[in-house]
Design a protein around this motif. Sequence first.
Motif, PDB file in Angstrom:
ATOM      1  N   TYR A  40       0.843  -1.208   0.000  1.00  0.00           N
ATOM      2  CA  TYR A  40       0.000   0.000   0.000  1.00  0.00           C
ATOM      3  C   TYR A  40       0.879   1.260   0.000  1.00  0.00           C
ATOM      4  O   TYR A  40       0.661   2.187  -0.780  1.00  0.00           O
ATOM      5  N   GLN A  41       1.872   1.293   0.874  1.00  0.00           N
ATOM      6  CA  GLN A  41       2.746   2.477   0.938  1.00  0.00           C
ATOM      7  C   GLN A  41       3.487   2.669  -0.382  1.00  0.00           C
ATOM      8  O   GLN A  41       3.687   3.801  -0.829  1.00  0.00           O
ATOM      9  N   THR A  42       3.899   1.571  -0.997  1.00  0.00           N
ATOM     10  CA  THR A  42       4.587   1.681  -2.287  1.00  0.00           C
ATOM     11  C   THR A  42       3.653   2.295  -3.325  1.00  0.00           C
ATOM     12  O   THR A  42       4.041   3.198  -4.075  1.00  0.00           O
ATOM     13  N   VAL A  43       2.414   1.822  -3.365  1.00  0.00           N
ATOM     14  CA  VAL A  43       1.463   2.330  -4.359  1.00  0.00           C
ATOM     15  C   VAL A  43       1.199   3.819  -4.118  1.00  0.00           C
ATOM     16  O   VAL A  43       1.266   4.640  -5.049  1.00  0.00           O
ATOM     17  N   TYR A 126       5.606   2.369 -16.079  1.00  0.00           N
ATOM     18  CA  TYR A 126       6.625   2.718 -15.090  1.00  0.00           C
ATOM     19  C   TYR A 126       6.135   2.397 -13.673  1.00  0.00           C
ATOM     20  O   TYR A 126       6.825   1.734 -12.892  1.00  0.00           O
ATOM     21  N   THR A 127       4.934   2.869 -13.350  1.00  0.00           N
ATOM     22  CA  THR A 127       4.406   2.655 -11.993  1.00  0.00           C
ATOM     23  C   THR A 127       4.186   1.162 -11.744  1.00  0.00           C
ATOM     24  O   THR A 127       4.481   0.656 -10.650  1.00  0.00           O
ATOM     25  N   ALA A 128       3.692   0.451 -12.754  1.00  0.00           N
ATOM     26  CA  ALA A 128       3.471  -0.994 -12.601  1.00  0.00           C
ATOM     27  C   ALA A 128       4.802  -1.697 -12.311  1.00  0.00           C
ATOM     28  O   ALA A 128       4.887  -2.569 -11.432  1.00  0.00           O
ATOM     29  N   SER A 133       8.276  -4.541  -8.726  1.00  0.00           N
ATOM     30  CA  SER A 133       9.659  -4.836  -8.323  1.00  0.00           C
ATOM     31  C   SER A 133       9.885  -4.543  -6.839  1.00  0.00           C
ATOM     32  O   SER A 133      10.501  -5.347  -6.134  1.00  0.00           O
ATOM     33  N   ILE A 134       9.363  -3.408  -6.361  1.00  0.00           N
ATOM     34  CA  ILE A 134       9.645  -3.030  -4.964  1.00  0.00           C
ATOM     35  C   ILE A 134       8.819  -3.872  -3.987  1.00  0.00           C
ATOM     36  O   ILE A 134       9.323  -4.361  -2.982  1.00  0.00           O
ATOM     37  N   ALA A 135       7.527  -4.042  -4.293  1.00  0.00           N
ATOM     38  CA  ALA A 135       6.660  -4.731  -3.324  1.00  0.00           C
ATOM     39  C   ALA A 135       6.649  -6.245  -3.510  1.00  0.00           C
ATOM     40  O   ALA A 135       6.342  -6.972  -2.570  1.00  0.00           O
TER      41      ALA A 135
END
Length: 354
Positions: A40-43, A126-128, A133-135
């Motif tokens: 959630y924080q990543t999004v 990009y956001t996807a 990758s991060i989450a």
Amino acid sequence: MALNFDSNPRELIDKFRLHLHRWYRKEHRRLPWRNRPDVYQTVVSEFMCQQTQITTVLPYFERWMISFPDFATLARASEEEVLKHWEGLGYYRRARYLHAVARKLNGMNPPRTAPEWAKLPGIGPYTAAAIASIAFGRAVACVDGNVVRILSRLAGVEQPFTNGGAAVKAFTPLADSLMDDDNPGTHNQAMMELGATVCLRKKPLCMLCPVQSFCRAGPGGYADRLPRIQRETTIKQEVDRVWIIRRGRLLLHRLPEESSRMARLHELPTAAEAGVAPTSLKQYPCKIRRRSITRYRITERIWFPPDNAKVTVPIKGTDACQWVPLDQVEAITLSGPHRRWVKEFLAERAAPTL
Ligand code: SF4
């Protein structure tokens, strides 16, 4: 040995990653969404950071997490609450999309791959890639303007591109070849951090760069000329607006549903929206405010008829033009520049005249 636009030996790529990741682990900015990374924080951080500086985002992110700590709380919030929390951050469509994503995901397990994230509202490649990758540790490279800038300089690519999209497409294979499949989130964040703090658009800090030894343009002294992307032509616009107060109420215009950027936000009305002939305004005081939205350079003339001036305005208000009591102006959602101007003009109005 510098990186090459077309292909690079395996050992060179391994060394490049080693230098980049070592630097990132030591030097990265400690940001709240990096403390305890969760999906959630990543999004939320990815939506907020699009086209916005991190220093601007920080207080918004903290307030947001207090009011909407997870997808479920955000999904239950009204659009009005969501927009109010976004007020001043700009590009309001992001807030609506983020709200829509929370409503879609409510009660479901969030997707794990970039193609699945890219099907959700307002989420581009990009956001996807950043979220996956991060989450979720998916090995997919993030390529945006910052990454294009780094890669074009590393490889010393002087070829011109017609626009940013063409450059992203051209550099994606190089970004993919550098991707670290074992640490994709760290790798993407390290590239983003390098672009944000070292490989700056103007005056890159090459002496501090962890990958200087892999770079052509930095040591070659031509980094600030890259990437070569044709500038979009700017469009100039002029707008006449009015500041009209009657019986302690300010006339404001509510942007319609079909307004692509700022549906349902309030602004000072244009002369046309208030039903005032622009030619009749020339006799009144005027303040000029300038702002830029994407490629538009807008000059706003704000006219101040005195409270007793005979201007024809919608006395009862309409769906679009509403009289808002001055003590309620704070509670409604204004676009960022209009909030600043309204605050400024109300403060001037309240100031004692000498
Ligand atoms: Fe950018 Fe300079 Fe580093 Fe090259 S050496 S990547 S131009 S900061």
